[in-house]
Design an enzyme around this catalytic site. Structure first.
Site, short mmCIF file in Angstrom:
data_model
loop_
_atom_site.label_atom_id
_atom_site.label_comp_id
_atom_site.label_asym_id
_atom_site.label_seq_id
_atom_site.Cartn_x
_atom_site.Cartn_y
_atom_site.Cartn_z
N ALA A 19 -27.65 -20.01 -50.50
CA ALA A 19 -26.82 -19.63 -51.65
C ALA A 19 -27.63 -18.91 -52.72
CB ALA A 19 -26.14 -20.85 -52.24
N GLU A 46 -38.59 -19.73 -55.88
CA GLU A 46 -38.65 -20.39 -54.58
C GLU A 46 -39.92 -21.25 -54.51
OE1 GLU A 46 -38.67 -22.01 -51.01
OE2 GLU A 46 -36.90 -21.08 -51.91
N ALA A 47 -39.76 -22.51 -54.08
CA ALA A 47 -40.91 -23.41 -53.96
C ALA A 47 -41.84 -23.00 -52.84
CB ALA A 47 -40.43 -24.84 -53.76
N TRP A 50 -29.22 -31.35 -39.95
CA TRP A 50 -29.72 -30.54 -41.05
C TRP A 50 -28.55 -30.01 -41.91
CZ3 TRP A 50 -33.66 -32.77 -39.33
CH2 TRP A 50 -34.14 -32.62 -38.02
N HIS A 51 -27.48 -30.83 -42.00
CA HIS A 51 -26.29 -30.43 -42.76
C HIS A 51 -26.07 -31.33 -43.98
CE1 HIS A 51 -24.63 -28.90 -38.61
NE2 HIS A 51 -25.59 -28.14 -39.09
N THR A 108 -23.42 -25.85 -41.72
CA THR A 108 -23.18 -25.61 -43.14
C THR A 108 -23.83 -24.35 -43.71
OG1 THR A 108 -25.01 -27.14 -43.61
CG2 THR A 108 -22.76 -28.03 -43.69
#
Length: 572
Positions: free
Chosen positions: A20, A40-41, A507-508, A553
């Protein structure tokens, strides 16, 4: 570009360059008057510099590589034991920590979910998120290579394509022949036809390259915009507030602490990291935060709660040589069955099953197929909590899967279906043996990408090929304490016990900062994604989902990015 100093605020700071976040940064910066910072990490890889593992359309190449995922993230999957001591093991839970987030490491399934999912969102207080409301944004994000018409987009950033049955490998063909024999039909397009049935899975990739959010939305042309700054390897420590208005973020980057200011802040760090950042910043369950020494700004008890996933279990199959994935194909999953359990109070399309023609990146995984089952419409909920206010402290992640009786009983129904399918002659033609999977610690360690593991698994695969007895011994070492398929088929208690130990997610992770009405004490954001109790702060990622949809997702997350960006821009 370097970040602006705190006395030169950005118009928008987007924290998290995942599915997103990349969308938001691209869409908000289309308006030249908006100064946008995307944080962003993980590492930022500009277009053309993506590592080979991320470009690869076999997902495990990326998610098995520790350099692209959040370190030391472990979770409890099994249902909570009630009043008994909690001895549940913690297992690795992969989430992308790299430009593009999880869209850079996932399996690339491009499914939307069902209209009933979004009707349920509206019922739970997310006004304006019905199927008719979200469909324009699903269409906006995609270029569908296979289908035209009013349900599909043809000029969006992300290419979506499927594999025709003529390209399916042997094991996949066998499983789907058994599915058809059991009475399900080919519905061709699960993104537009919502009946039960099987269909080629839509994927967000070309024949040879991933279509992650970073490279589809943050193109070279977009990155040349003077009003867009992308800052990699910057870990958000906490949000900055002036009273109850969010005004910036404190970051750790390169051993230094820096602060950047913005007029509007959008969290897009995912269902685990977004609530964690909120809680470190004093927004969350007041009693829990105070116990950790966090100064409470706003008591929002729903932060980190109501976490949802798709609980599932797998059967493994040792594949005959002709049934394995050919070297000409990298993609290992091609077609899925969406079906209805008929269980009381559960909607149609509440279950999913998919064969995988390869189980892992390594040599043993190349010889194993999977029959994968999950609850598509789940009801069990868990939570994510802080263990400390320290940025580097591990999170306490508890999915509490199959804790709702509806999920457990439908998993039992699904296991019986897998028992039936693996015994079908169309499947047995392609496999030597089938077995329930409950992975040992050794198997989990082997799944991490390394030269040593590649060598170990190559040697192990050669031994397994040489002798059926050795193969059985090796499988026993890989599969921990699993019952037989006959046990699962005929003994309800044994089946439930296996499910409790073997259940896993996909992983959702979602719903930890869910949207809802203003009078809902568990809601964290309003339907415009604004965080209740503060100003200048939104969330746009899977955490705001009221419930997890009947789909992988990633595409719903990109839809959320598109819809929230449009909402922000419409406000002027």
């Amino acid at each position: 570009m370097t970040a602006q100093s705190s006395h030169e605020p950005y118009d928008f700071i987007v924290i998290g360059a995942g599915s997103a976040g990349c969308v938001l940064a691209a869409r908000l910066s289309e308006h030249s008057g908006n100064r946008v910072l995307l944080i962003e990490a993980g590492k930022d890889y500009p277009p053309g510099e993506e590592p080979e593992e991320i470009r690869d359309i076999f997902g495990a190449s990326a998610y098995a590589n520790p350099q692209f995922i959040w370190p030391n993230v472990t979770a409890k999957f099994s249902p909570r034991p009630g009043n008994a001591p909690d001895t549940r093991p913690k297992r690795l839970y992969n989430q992308g920590r790299v430009i593009g987030g999880t869209s850079s490491v996932n399996g690339m399934a491009a499914l939307r979910g069902l209209p009933s999912d979004y009707a349920d969102w509206v019922k739970r207080g997310a006004a304006g998120w019905s199927w008719d409301d979200v469909l324009p944004f699903f269409k906006k994000l995609e270029t569908d290579a296979d289908f035209d018409g009013p349900m599909h987009g043809k000029d969006g950033p992300i290419r979506v394509q499927r594999y025709a049955p003529s390209r399916w490998p042997g094991f996949t063909r066998g499983v789907m022949a058994a599915v058809a024999c059991a009475g399900w039909r080919d519905i061709e397009d699960q993104n537009a036809v919502f009946a039960d049935g099987f269909a080629p899975v839509a994927h967000s990739h070309t024949d040879d390259t991933r279509q992650g959010a970073a490279w589809c939305y943050l193109t070279a042309e977009v990155r040349r915009r003077p009003n867009l700054t992308v800052m990699g390897e910057a870990h958000a420590e906490r949000l900055l507030f002036d009273g109850r208005r969010a005004v910036g973020v404190r970051l750790r980057r390169g051993g230094e602490t820096i602060e950047v200011r913005g007029r509007q802040i959008v969290l897009s760090s995912g269902a685990l990291q977004s609530p964690a950042l909120l809680m470190r910043s004093g927004v969350g369950p007041a009693r829990e935060l105070a116990a950790l020494g966090v100064e409470v700004l706003v008591d929002r008890p729903g932060v980190g709660k109501h976490m949802m996933e798709h609980p599932g279990v797998n059967f493994g199959c040792w594949l005959k040589l002709h049934a394995r994935l050919p070297r000409t194909l990298r993609r290992q999953m091609f077609v899925g069955l969406r079906w209805s359990s008929g269980f009381e109070d559960c909607p149609p399309g509440d279950m999913y099953l998919i064969p995988s023609n390869k189980a892992q990146w390594h040599a043993i995984g190349e010889r194993l197929g999977l029959i994968m089952l999950w609850v598509n419409k789940s009801y069990s909920t868990g939570e994510v909590k802080l263990t400390s206010s320290d940025l580097n402290a591990p999170l306490d992640i508890d999915f509490n899967m199959a804790s709702d009786a509806r999920d457990m009983e439908r998993l039992v129904i699904g296991v019986r279906l897998m028992c039936k399918l693996q015994a079908d002659p169309a499947v047995r033609e392609h496999i030597e043996t089938a077995f329930p999977i409950s992975l040992s610690d050794w198997a989990r360690r082997l799944a991490v990408h390394s030269k040593f593991n590649a060598a170990q698994t190559f040697a192990g695969a050669m031994l397994m090929e040489s002798s059926a007895a050795l193969r059985r011994l090796m499988l026993d070492k890989l599969i921990a304490d699993a019952p037989t398929i006959a046990d699962l088929e005929h003994d309800d208690a044994a089946c439930r016990e296996w499910i409790r130990g073997a259940v896993l997610g996909h992983w959702h992770a979602s719903c930890t900062c869910r949207m809802g009405a203003a009078d809902d004490p568990g809601a964290v954001t309003d339907p415009s994604a604004r965080v209740y109790g503060v100003e200048g702060l939104r969330i746009a990622d899977n955490s705001i989902m009221p419930t997890v949809p009947c789909a992988n997702t990633n595409i719903p997350a990109i839809m959320i990015g598109e819809k929230v960006a449009a909402t922000i821009l419409a406000e002027g």
